[in-house]
Design an enzyme around this catalytic site. Structure first.
Site, PDB file in Angstrom:
ATOM      1  N   ASP A   1       0.833  -1.217   0.000  1.00  0.00           N
ATOM      2  CA  ASP A   1       0.000   0.000   0.000  1.00  0.00           C
ATOM      3  C   ASP A   1       0.864   1.262   0.000  1.00  0.00           C
ATOM      4  OD1 ASP A   1      -2.285   1.794   0.596  1.00  0.00           O
ATOM      5  OD2 ASP A   1      -3.323  -0.073   1.031  1.00  0.00           O
TER       6      ASP A   1
ATOM      7  N   HIS B   1      -3.961   6.251   2.906  1.00  0.00           N
ATOM      8  CA  HIS B   1      -4.572   5.001   2.438  1.00  0.00           C
ATOM      9  C   HIS B   1      -3.978   3.774   3.128  1.00  0.00           C
ATOM     10  CE1 HIS B   1      -5.473   1.906  -0.725  1.00  0.00           C
ATOM     11  NE2 HIS B   1      -6.563   2.612  -0.901  1.00  0.00           N
TER      12      HIS B   1
ATOM     13  N   SER C   1     -10.867  -0.892  -1.381  1.00  0.00           N
ATOM     14  CA  SER C   1      -9.608  -0.843  -0.626  1.00  0.00           C
ATOM     15  C   SER C   1      -9.841  -1.083   0.858  1.00  0.00           C
ATOM     16  CB  SER C   1      -8.957   0.542  -0.760  1.00  0.00           C
ATOM     17  OG  SER C   1      -8.341   0.683  -1.993  1.00  0.00           O
TER      18      SER C   1
END
Ligand SMILES: *[C@@H]1O[C@H](CO)[C@@H](O)[C@H](O)[C@H]1NC(C)=O
Ligand SMILES: *[C@@H]1O[C@H](CO)[C@@H](O)[C@H](O)[C@H]1NC(C)=O
Ligand SMILES: *[C@@H]1O[C@H](CO)[C@@H](O)[C@H](O)[C@H]1NC(C)=O
Ligand SMILES: *[C@@H]1O[C@H](CO)[C@@H](O)[C@H](O)[C@H]1NC(C)=O
Ligand SMILES: *[C@@H]1O[C@H](CO)[C@@H](O)[C@H](O)[C@H]1NC(C)=O
Ligand SMILES: *[C@@H]1O[C@H](CO)[C@@H](O)[C@H](O)[C@H]1NC(C)=O
Ligand SMILES: *[C@@H]1O[C@H](CO)[C@@H](O)[C@H](O)[C@H]1NC(C)=O
Ligand SMILES: *[C@@H]1O[C@H](CO)[C@@H](O)[C@H](O)[C@H]1NC(C)=O
Ligand SMILES: *[C@@H]1O[C@H](CO)[C@@H](O)[C@H](O)[C@H]1NC(C)=O
Ligand SMILES: *[C@@H]1O[C@H](CO)[C@@H](O)[C@H](O)[C@H]1NC(C)=O
Ligand SMILES: *[C@@H]1O[C@H](CO)[C@@H](O)[C@H](O)[C@H]1NC(C)=O
Length: 772
Positions: A154, A211, A550
């Site tokens: 990620d 994220h 996600s």
């Protein structure tokens, strides 16, 4: 509807149709072409001659280098970007297209394709998943995932965030073989390793975006008391497997583009390097919230790296992408990947819109300033100009409107919802109503806006516009009512969750399952909202709501960690089967799980939710599993018509498809069933094998719902097991019912289901029949 279609233009980006051109290299030394500017990075898969074995990695690297024209570019930069060890047999290197062409005559070169980019696609969700710290249950049984390592591919993570503290976490297992980018006191027993890769270099794994911090903490964040976003959704936050270890591989990086602003992208070569290292470090689960839609399996590095992972017993979990609700734009659809779609939960952060005519509509926002509750304020809609700019409140759209002290109506799309609020605020607006487009349906977001906001569904947007058009002086008030639980219907499939059918995998149903992916509260590297404090120490409790497949993916990665703790002998396919066959398909009211992009009451199709919504407690004890050996996928790939070299690029061993028993995709021992029928092929029989992982002596009876116009026959219709590990075969014959109008049905997709039921266990598979 027509009026609305003229009001809302199609304003989403179709960048997901980007294709990844593929070069196939079927055929000694290549002549260099002297022009660095024509160079680009290619990923080259190579097959080692049977006679060769590499004792040291150095030897393998030298062998890789032998495929290159020479080792440096004009600039003196090395050609070799990455020499891979585990994820693929091959390397990434700077080459020109002519050099790549010339490689065709080189023995051992299988497949090569240019590097490209992948897109990046809780206080409450553990409870929503039925995980509870106080009772017996899967959390307790699996020791909260203790001893398992989740590798997160990620944007990195925020060092020092309380979600990554190692309170009550054991040291990593001895098999762990990774490292920490920082020398001192950043990594610990929770966050056991971290590294970043960018353009061939090792870089800091610190998360500058959020994220990766969010996904890592969703998978295995430790318990953090009093987590909240701007005071909303207060509670104890934790990952799905709070005692598991995290290993961070940063490959997604922020890039700024002139047209779209800031985006988060990963090069395929960097991603493959992250997967390569994760496999080498002995992670148990890979959580991959990135991907690109419509990739061919032999040229999709996540698929290929995931295949290498399953050969080591590592379970690859990946996001289906956010290209919904449009059909067949789906990522990570290889049958050996656990592909995750996104669902809503029953929590909303409520903002109420009261129109001048008394109508009340429910929306959402995370930013609920004390004492805002507005009086009726005039509504203004720049979208009356019917341009993309004004419909969507883009920058400059309010120049000729007096928005001061008014509530501005803005369509969702083109820029982020938070940016729209910034634009309305700069123009002097008092508040904003964010209106969903038709395809956004009923999925709304509780975002940390900078201005009082209510994000409303499409059907409510329709009511607001209808009211606005009906009166010259329309008004509305926005009031806030905080965090609400028990909202119905829930769960449902988020509009954005990518849907099948996959056009790349031979019609294997994807996604496999859905998991919470809307307004997920998890760790964030910095404060959000209108007045973020940038001077906070890194150890501050900062959280954010985020939505996407996600966010759904790490929930499932955490579930996998728990199952692996409890069932260390289960193969990746068995774990996947357990999660799929126990997934549920009805919401809390006992109605079929719905689809947020469709009118309320429309059941979600198997191509939207796969086998259904994950249920970790049921998955812990599934009764039967549909197991697969990694070699089975080679038979499947051969049956799909891939060439020997393409199959070798994935499988990394010598393959002659003419000599293996190729199977058609529907014959793969998958926990779901999808077939084609037509006027010419009126029946298909699929074979399946189940393995008993439940009580030793158990009798199962078949139950099924026939797809419309299709007869289902299961032979035998009863399975008797007398010991654990016992395997039983059965056949499912699907045939067009005599008299069914096949011509009318051509192109139609009909759905049914079958299950093996013992009273205690219920092992369900969706059935999809596509009429040709
Ligand atoms: C390698 O090839 C490049 C052309 O791509 C050439 O310019 C360079 O001089 C070569 N380097 C060596 C060390 O031969
Ligand atoms: C290298 O390629 C670029 C782009 O194709 C071209 O503009 C340039 O003139 C070339 N340079 C040489 C030395 O051939
Ligand atoms: C662990 O990593 C080192 C290098 O970092 C390597 O030499 C060694 O072979 C690895 N051990 C295992 C068991 O993979
Ligand atoms: C807004 O009004 C609602 C009821 O109308 C009340 O429950 C809520 O506390 C008020 N919120 C604020 C921020 O004043
Ligand atoms: C809008 O445009 C102005 C002027 O170009 C700029 O200063 C401002 O930052 C922009 N606002 C947003 C939210 O992009
Ligand atoms: C609408 O507002 C304008 C200006 O405030 C006013 O002149 C007009 O009478 C109002 N119309 C109605 C129908 O209330
Ligand atoms: C506001 O929240 C309270 C407490 O959750 C709830 O009882 C009430 O019904 C809500 N009001 C509205 C208008 O939804
Ligand atoms: C930001 O946080 C720091 C540390 O907690 C605090 O000292 C400071 O007053 C805060 N600033 C604002 C504007 O709230
Ligand atoms: C959304 O919900 C409303 C009311 O619950 C319903 O009428 C509508 O059909 C749903 N779907 C869409 C796409 O708006
Ligand atoms: C079905 O068979 C007919 C006649 O043999 C042929 O023309 C047609 O193309 C076939 N259709 C399909 C879908 O295979
Ligand atoms: C399915 O099983 C039956 C009987 O066990 C066998 O005859 C048939 O060849 C199998 N079909 C496939 C496609 O493997």
């Amino acid at each position: 509807m027509e009026i609305l279609h003229s009001i809302f233009y199609l304003l989403i980006s179709f960048s997901f149709f980007l294709s990844n051109p593929t070069l196939l290299l079927v055929h000694c030394q290549i002549k260099p072409i002297s022009n660095d500017t024509q160079m680009q990075v290619y990923i080259v898969h190579v097959q080692k001659p049977d006679s060769t074995s590499f004792r040291r990695f150095k030897d393998r690297k030298e062998w890789y280098a032998s495929f290159l024209p020479n080792t440096t570019l004009d600039s003196g930069k090395p050609r070799m970007v990455y020499a891979y060890r585990q994820a693929i047999s091959g390397f990434a290197a700077w080459l020109t297209s002519q050099e790549v062409e010339a490689m065709k005559s080189t023995d051992g070169v299988l497949v090569a394709y240019p590097d490209s980019e992948y897109d990046a696609q809780t206080t409450y969700t553990p409870e929503f998943l039925g995980l509870n710290a106080w009772e017996d249950g899967v959390w307790y049984d699996s020791q909260y995932g203790a001893g398992q390592i989740i590798g997160v591919i990620d944007t990195g993570f925020k060092p020092g965030h309380p979600s990554f503290r190692d309170t009550d976490v054991n040291p990593p297992p001895e098999t762990w073989n990774g490292s920490c980018y920082w020398k001192h006191s950043v990594c610990n027993n929770k966050l056991i390793g971290a590294v970043g890769y960018k353009h061939g270099r090792t870089v800091s794994p610190e998360d500058k975006n959020g994220h990766g911090t969010h996904t890592a903490s969703t998978a295995a964040g430790n318990f953090v008391d009093d987590a909240h976003v701007l005071g909303m959704a207060r509670g104890t936050a934790s990952g799905t497997a709070p005692k598991a270890h995290l290993a961070i591989y940063k490959v997604l990086h922020i890039t700024k583009t002139a047209s779209t602003g800031t985006v988060v992208k990963a090069l395929v070569s960097d991603t493959l390097r992250g997967i390569d290292e994760a496999i080498r470090n002995h992670v148990n689960v890979l959580s991959m919230s990135l991907g690109l839609e419509k990739q061919r399996l032999h040229a999709d590095s996540i698929a290929i790296g995931s295949y290498a992972a399953i050969t080591k017993g590592i379970v690859p979990v990946a996001a289906a992408a956010n290209a919904g609700p449009f059909a067949s734009v789906i990522a990570n659809d290889a049958p050996w990947i656990l592909t995750v779609g996104a669902s809503t939960t029953d929590r909303r952060i409520r903002a109420i819109v009261k129109l001048g005519n008394g109508m009340e509509l429910f929306g959402e926002t995370a930013y609920q300033p004390e004492g805002f509750n507005s009086t009726q304020l005039p509504l203004v809609y720049p979208g009356v100009r019917k341009t993309q700019k004004t419909l969507n409140c883009l920058n400059g759209s309010m120049d000729t409107f007096d928005v001061k002290g008014k509530i501005v109506l803005c369509g969702v799309g083109h820029i982020t919802n938070i940016e729209k609020g910034e634009i309305v605020k700069a123009a002097g607006g008092a508040a904003m109503i964010l209106m969903n487009q038709p395809w956004n349906g009923n999925t709304t977001f509780s975002e940390p806006h900078v201005i009082p906001t209510a994000h409303v569904s499409f059907s409510d947007a329709w009511k607001i516009i209808t009211y606005f058009n009906s009166t010259p002086n329309g008004t509305a008030a926005i009031t806030f009512n905080g965090t609400q639980y028990g909202v119905q219907p829930s769960p449902s499939v988020a509009y954005f969750s990518s849907r099948g059918p996959s056009l790349m995998n031979g019609n294997i149903i994807k996604p496999d399952v859905i998991a919470p992916g809307v307004n997920i509260l998890a760790a964030w590297p910095f404060e959000v909202g209108p007045k973020p404090n940038h001077t906070l120490p890194p150890t501050t409790h900062t959280f954010n709501f985020e939505s996407g497949t996600s966010m759904a993916t790490p929930h499932v990665a955490g579930i996998v960690a728990m199952l692996k703790n409890n069932h260390p002998d289960w193969s990746p396919a068995a774990i996947k089967s357990a999660i799929m066959t126990t997934a549920y398909t009805v919401d809390v009211n006992g109605k079929p799980i719905g689809d947020d992009s469709k009118p309320t009451g429309t059941p979600a199709s198997a191509y939207a939710m796969g086998s259904g919504h994950v249920d970790p407690t049921a998955a812990n004890d599934p009764g039967l599993v549909y197991d697969l050996h990694h070699q089975d996928y080679i038979h499947y790939l051969c049956g799909m018509g891939f060439t020997d070299k393409q199959v070798e690029a994935i499988g990394r061993g010598k393959v002659q498809c003419s000599k293996v028993r190729a199977i058609s995709p529907e014959q793969l021992n998958y926990p779901s069933i999808a077939v084609y029928l037509s006027a010419n092929t009126t029946e298909v029989t699929v074979n399946r094998t189940v393995t008993n992982v439940g009580d030793a002596v158990t009798t199962y009876e078949v139950k099924y719902d026939e797809p419309e116009g299709v007869r289902v026959e299961v032979m035998p219709d009863m399975l008797e097991f007398s010991r654990a590990g016992q395997m039983k075969d059965f056949r499912v014959k699907l045939s067009i019912k005599p008299g069914s109008p096949t011509v009318r049905m051509a192109g139609e997709v009909v759905e049914g289901q079958m299950a093996w039921s013992s009273g205690k266990y219920y092992v369900r598979s969706p059935i999809v029949v596509t009429m040709q």
